[in-house]
Write an enzyme that holds these catalytic residues in place. Structure first.
Site, mmCIF file in Angstrom:
data_model
loop_
_atom_site.group_PDB
_atom_site.id
_atom_site.type_symbol
_atom_site.label_atom_id
_atom_site.label_comp_id
_atom_site.label_asym_id
_atom_site.label_seq_id
_atom_site.Cartn_x
_atom_site.Cartn_y
_atom_site.Cartn_z
ATOM 1 N N SER A 178 -6.823 -0.172 2.942
ATOM 2 C CA SER A 178 -6.229 0.907 1.279
ATOM 3 C C SER A 178 -7.459 0.962 0.899
ATOM 4 O O SER A 178 -8.575 2.141 1.225
ATOM 5 C CB SER A 178 -5.693 -0.902 0.645
ATOM 6 O OG SER A 178 -4.742 -0.333 -0.497
ATOM 7 N N ASP A 444 3.982 4.026 5.169
ATOM 8 C CA ASP A 444 3.648 3.207 3.666
ATOM 9 C C ASP A 444 3.213 4.658 3.001
ATOM 10 O O ASP A 444 2.859 5.658 3.322
ATOM 11 C CB ASP A 444 1.883 2.723 3.856
ATOM 12 C CG ASP A 444 1.321 3.036 3.532
ATOM 13 O OD1 ASP A 444 1.106 2.664 2.077
ATOM 14 O OD2 ASP A 444 -0.584 3.113 3.420
ATOM 15 N N HIS A 469 1.722 -0.249 5.276
ATOM 16 C CA HIS A 469 0.404 -0.506 4.441
ATOM 17 C C HIS A 469 -0.626 -0.960 5.529
ATOM 18 O O HIS A 469 -0.599 -2.423 5.451
ATOM 19 C CB HIS A 469 -0.202 -0.759 3.399
ATOM 20 C CG HIS A 469 -0.990 -0.568 2.486
ATOM 21 N ND1 HIS A 469 -1.294 0.785 1.938
ATOM 22 C CD2 HIS A 469 -1.428 -1.273 1.500
ATOM 23 C CE1 HIS A 469 -2.274 0.258 0.908
ATOM 24 N NE2 HIS A 469 -2.800 -0.595 1.225
#
Length: 501
Positions: A178, A444, A469
């Site tokens: 991320s 994602d 993700h």
């Protein structure tokens, strides 16, 4: 099912009994976007890891400021042979508390065992227990930048090289998922003499104020279940608009969505109504973003997946589409043990204005909001067309939050300049770097701001169909898709190639 959810949430919030104002906001799950890994290991094989502290500079770019603070980190030398002098693996902390579980679990631990790596995890400044300043005032938050975070990492690497008497040619490999996925790539880009390679998972490299493609991907991901699911969501949202125009409809919305405050009190308050629409959209965004991953504490972790919410949306026995939207909302409220849906804008803003380290917002909500207002944008707006979640939360709605929370200078012009500066500094999607692998999942929505196709063979992209993700970072599971298993093998081989250089 509710009891199992509460158990998962207890595990997820080990460090704090404080809950966030909202569970999912600005594309960020409470606790940070990289959750805790599920343990598929034997407890007897897990090394005991202790909390450690590193003296860090407050401002790396002002040599006259000698202020320091204590930054938390973890280390694991279980697989490390000092005689070999490396390699060293570094997991980069992000917009949430560092987790000790990552020191003994996850794909990177398997890689460390394979290559005999020394392992470190450094918590990001201003998150978790790493408190550089007395409070979170806007004045103090000026030290919360990605540039300062990268300098933290560089200073830490240099100090660990000295502490462990590592050879001059020791090879450090950075890992991040991320926002830390972006940091991993940027660390290799800005400090190539310190970091030999990087695995960047689900990292948004392009700063963008109006991230309207986020909900485009949400729509496409819901469509992997069925077009009927997408249609039902849009019809349900349209029906909310109809009910808001009628007194009896407003009363029905209060009951259907278990609203904390009667919508009649907010019918003329555009910010409240925008917040209501965005909150309902985020019900689906949170599920899609973590669909079928292996993290602890997310909706997907408790089997609330795209299939679950879409099965509800196409189930006509529940009632009209708006009733099905309400049912999805009810499932998620129950999952997080919330009694009602709080959409009051002023309450949210007042919560995020709290500058105390003891506040709910200090979990990371205030800090991440500041970073979006000063560096990245990343606002998941309703500006994409056709938009199935309505058009009530445009980019102006998010910019208004910046000014309401931090001050009038954080306006549209400021944000546009800030994101342009970030992209100039790092290169955006045109970053020129080697020994970095960019990993993204098709489900994602963050992949829309990342590198998903290989442009340079020295910095390949791995695009995994059907995963969400940071999926490749979690421990392997029997239920993993074949392409996810293959991606982990590709990463392993790339690391081996880098270390052989």
């Amino acid at each position: 099912m509710k009891q199992s959810w509460l158990l998962l949430l207890t595990l997820f919030y080990i460090s704090s009994e404080v809950s966030s104002w909202r569970i999912f906001r600005n594309g960020r799950m409470v606790g940070g976007n990289l959750g805790e890994p599920k343990c598929n290991c034997k407890e007897s094989s897990i090394k005991e890891v202790q909390e450690e502290w590193f003296t860090q500079n407050l401002d790396h770019f002002n040599p006259t400021d000698e202020t320091t603070w204590k930054q938390r980190f973890y280390s694991n030398d279980q697989f490390f042979d000092p005689k070999n002098g490396g390699p060293v693996f570094l997991m980069i902390g992000g917009e949430g508390e560092a987790s000790i579980k990552w020191m003994t679990q996850g794909a990177w631990v398997n890689y460390a065992e394979k290559f005999g790596a020394l392992m470190f995890q450094l918590e990001h400044r201003y998150y978790g227990k790493s408190h550089p300043t007395d409070d979170l005032s806007t004045q103090n938050l000026k030290y919360l930048t990605s540039q300062q975070a990268l300098a933290d990492l560089a200073t830490f690497i240099t100090a660990m090289n000295e502490k462990y008497s590592l050879p001059p040619d020791v090879k450090w490999i950075a890992f991040g998922g991320s926002y830390p996925g972006s940091l991993a790539a940027w660390l290799r880009f800005k400090y190539p003499h310190l970091v030999h390679g990087a695995m960047s998972a689900s990292g948004p490299l392009l700063a963008q104020v109006d991230f309207k493609d986020y909900f485009r991907v949400i729509k496409e991901s819901l469509a992997t279940h069925s077009d009927d699911c997408v249609t039902a969501v849009q019809q349900g949202v349209d029906q909310i608009g109809v009910l808001l125009k009628q007194e009896i409809g407003q009363a029905n919305l209060n009951e259907l969505f278990k609203l904390c405050d009667p919508v009649q009190n907010s019918i003329n308050n555009e910010k409240d109504i925008s917040n209501l629409y965005e909150t309902i959209a985020d019900d689906f965004a949170g599920v899609v973003q973590y669909n079928k991953d292996n993290r602890v504490g997310s909706p997907a972790g408790a089997n609330i997946t795209i299939d679950v919410v879409c099965d509800i949306m196409v189930n006509q026995t529940i009632g009209p589409p708006v009733n099905r939207l309400a049912k999805v909302n009810e499932v998620l409220l129950s999952a997080y043990d919330q009694k009602c849906l709080d959409y009051n804008y002023d309450k949210m803003i007042n919560n995020l204005r709290n500058v105390s380290w003891d506040s709910e917002a200090s979990e990371g909500g205030r800090q991440w909001t500041y970073q979006t207002c000063t560096e990245f944008g990343f606002y998941q707006t309703s500006d994409y067309e056709p938009q199935i979640f309505g058009d009530q939360f445009s980019v102006d709605f998010f910019i208004q939050q910046c000014t309401d929370i931090f001050g009038s200078i954080y306006d549209e012009d400021f944000l546009n300049s800030a994101t342009e500066r970030t992209n100039t500094y790092y290169g955006g999607l045109d970053i020129e770097v080697s020994n970095v692998v960019f990993v993204h999942g098709s489900i994602d929505p963050w992949h829309a701001l990342g590198i998903t196709k290989t442009i340079d063979e020295e910095a390949p992209a791995i695009y995994i169909e059907g995963t969400a993700h940071c999926a490749n970072m979690y421990p392997p599971a029997d239920t993993d898709l074949p392409q996810l298993k293959e991606a982990r093998e590709q990463i392993l081989n790339l690391i081996g190639t880098w270390l052989a250089q």
